[in-house]
Each structure stands twice: as C-alpha cells, then as structure tokens.
Write a protein that holds these residues in place. Sequence first.
Motif, short mmCIF file in Angstrom:
data_model
loop_
_atom_site.label_atom_id
_atom_site.label_comp_id
_atom_site.label_asym_id
_atom_site.label_seq_id
_atom_site.Cartn_x
_atom_site.Cartn_y
_atom_site.Cartn_z
N ARG A 1 10.62 -1.48 -6.31
CA ARG A 1 10.47 -2.81 -6.08
C ARG A 1 9.32 -3.18 -5.14
O ARG A 1 8.40 -4.01 -5.49
CB ARG A 1 11.62 -3.79 -6.02
N ALA A 2 9.56 -2.54 -4.09
CA ALA A 2 8.68 -2.83 -3.00
C ALA A 2 7.19 -2.35 -3.33
O ALA A 2 6.17 -3.23 -2.95
CB ALA A 2 9.14 -2.08 -1.62
N VAL A 3 6.83 -1.22 -3.80
CA VAL A 3 5.77 -0.89 -4.48
C VAL A 3 5.19 -1.80 -5.60
O VAL A 3 3.99 -2.04 -5.66
CB VAL A 3 5.86 0.81 -4.64
N ALA B 1 5.78 -4.79 -6.24
CA ALA B 1 5.30 -6.00 -5.79
C ALA B 1 3.90 -6.08 -5.36
O ALA B 1 3.20 -7.01 -5.46
CB ALA B 1 6.21 -6.55 -4.76
N VAL B 2 3.40 -5.13 -4.54
CA VAL B 2 2.22 -4.86 -4.16
C VAL B 2 1.14 -4.60 -5.14
O VAL B 2 -0.12 -5.10 -5.15
CB VAL B 2 1.89 -3.88 -3.02
N VAL C 1 -1.31 -0.28 -1.09
CA VAL C 1 0.27 -0.38 -1.28
C VAL C 1 1.14 -0.02 -0.19
O VAL C 1 2.17 0.40 -0.29
CB VAL C 1 0.55 0.42 -2.71
N GLY D 1 3.85 -1.89 0.76
CA GLY D 1 5.18 -1.68 0.04
C GLY D 1 5.81 -0.36 0.43
O GLY D 1 7.11 -0.07 0.30
N GLY E 1 9.57 -0.09 1.57
CA GLY E 1 10.45 0.50 0.57
C GLY E 1 11.16 1.97 1.62
O GLY E 1 12.38 2.20 1.60
N THR F 1 9.54 -7.26 0.32
CA THR F 1 8.96 -6.99 -0.98
C THR F 1 7.62 -6.31 -0.76
O THR F 1 6.78 -6.16 -1.66
CB THR F 1 8.61 -8.43 -1.55
N GLY F 2 7.26 -6.09 0.53
CA GLY F 2 6.34 -5.21 0.89
C GLY F 2 5.00 -5.95 1.16
O GLY F 2 4.02 -5.40 1.43
N GLN F 3 5.18 -7.32 1.27
CA GLN F 3 4.17 -8.08 1.44
C GLN F 3 3.69 -8.00 3.15
O GLN F 3 4.53 -8.06 4.08
CB GLN F 3 4.28 -9.59 1.24
#
Length: 304
Positions: free
Chosen positions: A169-171, A173-174, A206, A209, A213, A281-283
């Motif tokens: 999900r974290a990767v 999202a980016v 990324v 993210g 993660g 979310t990796g932002q």
Amino acid sequence: MNSVAHTTNPPQMQHKRAFALPSLRAWLAAGQWLVTLLLCAFLIVPVVMSILAGLTVNYFQGVASGLTLRWLGEVWTQYHASVFLSLEIALATLVITLLTGVPAGYVLARSESRASRIIEEFLVLPIALPGLASALALLVVYGGFTMFRTSVAFIVVGHVVFTLPFMVRAVAAVCASSGLRTLEEGAASLGASFFQRFITIVLPNVRPGIVAGALAVVTLSIGEFNLTWMLHTPETKTLPVGLADTYASLRIEIGSAYTILFFIMTMPLLVAMQWLGVDATGQRNTRQKKTRVIDTTSSAENQS
C-alpha cells in the motif's frame, strides 16, 4: 474642538476594551487544547508509570523505595535471546517484503484491470482477519511439516503475510501519482529500457513509500503478538511472547522492565518515521517531491 472630542475615545471605553471577554473562537481553541492534553495524559501517564515500576526497587512502595537498574539486568540476562530473535525475524521479514512488496505495489498501481483490484483485496485480507485466524490457517496448511513448523522460518512466513500489505500500500500510493507516470513516459521516449526506467525513475521517486513501508514492517514485526504466540515454540520465543510470560509468571517490576526494553527498541523506529517526514501512505512534503522529480529527470536524460 468638537470634532476632536468626538473622535477621541474616553478612558472608560478604552479600559472596557482592554478587559473584553475572549471570543467564541478562542474558547473553542482552548477547549480543543484541553481535550488534546487530557487525551495525551490518559495515554502517556500509564506508560510513564509502567516505566517507573521497572526502575523502582519495590513497586508497592513506589519511587520512595529507590531507583535501580536491577530489573533491567535480570530481563536482559533471561530474555536477551528473544530480543535478538525478534530483530532477526524483523530483518528477514523486511528483506522478503522489500523483494516482493515493491514490485507488487508498482504493478498494482500501474494496472487498471479488475483482476489487479481483486489481488489487492486478497493482499489486504490478513489485516482484516485477526492474527489468531491467520496463524490457525498457517498451522492447518503447513503444520504437518515438522521441520518447517518448529523453525524460525515459520514465524517469518506469518510476519510476511501480516506485514506485506503495509509495504504494498505504501509503495502503490506513491506509484499511482501522475507525475511518476509522466517521467516514465518521457524516459521511454528518450530510449530508456524498462530496467533503466525502474532503477533511475521509479525507485528514487518511490523511496518515501519504501521507507514508510519498511519502518511499518519492522515495527509491526517486532511488536506482533497474536500471530507469533500461535506459531512460536519454546525455542522460538520472540520479544512480545516473552513480555507476556514476564507479566504472567514473574513479579511486576520485571514485567515493567521488559516493557522498558520493548519501548527502547520500538521508539527509535517511530522517531525515524517522523524525522524522515514520512506518513503511513508514503507521502512527503511537496518541495521534496519536486526536487526529487527534477533530479531524476535530469539523470535519466543524461543516461539516455
């Protein structure tokens, strides 16, 4: 003279304005601060009391009995193997989730098919299920393989199943950002291969993210109890399982000292996430994104 007298405020009016009541907006802000401080106290005070219990000579007498590091020494003597085992499992889990989660997040973000959405839902399913249910499923399927069942690898598999969605999900999202897709298309038009685009464009962009993660995976792996409790053996006892044992069978000072040890291991990871400016979310902030986009674009053009 009359105009001057009318425009000048009398001293009594100035005095009333100086002592005017706060506005409704100020009262609301004060109320929000009060509620926030009360919630923080509600959450932080038990942690502080638990830490103090692990540093006092006698919990029932309190701080008046004196402070000591004796309980921390006893915990380290009895459970240092669990500490190192938890770190080994967390690192192994991180390596596997990096090798599988980063490509999976990229593919799922790029694909718009219905099948990719179904796969994504299956990946997130272990989060919705209780850890005990996931552990029971692993035991039903792989419990018959004795060597695998009693090894550390069995716990690592369980942790990968539980933490992989956070990396994906974290990767994803980016990777879903339109700017990254534009950069890839620009690099492809300049003749860059997929491997070159992935190394010089995708991975640098990324990185937030991946960092988010990775921190989530390590933190969750170190602190996971429900799933680990079902999968562990006496030889594969991790840090949370040892913590439960200390609270169940030993005096409260040792259990609280174990909590301090657990706190020391997890807090640096949480501080690192805040220091790097990465959320779940990796932002990251927009300025850092723009700088990274410019750098990767110029590097891709130079290589092409």
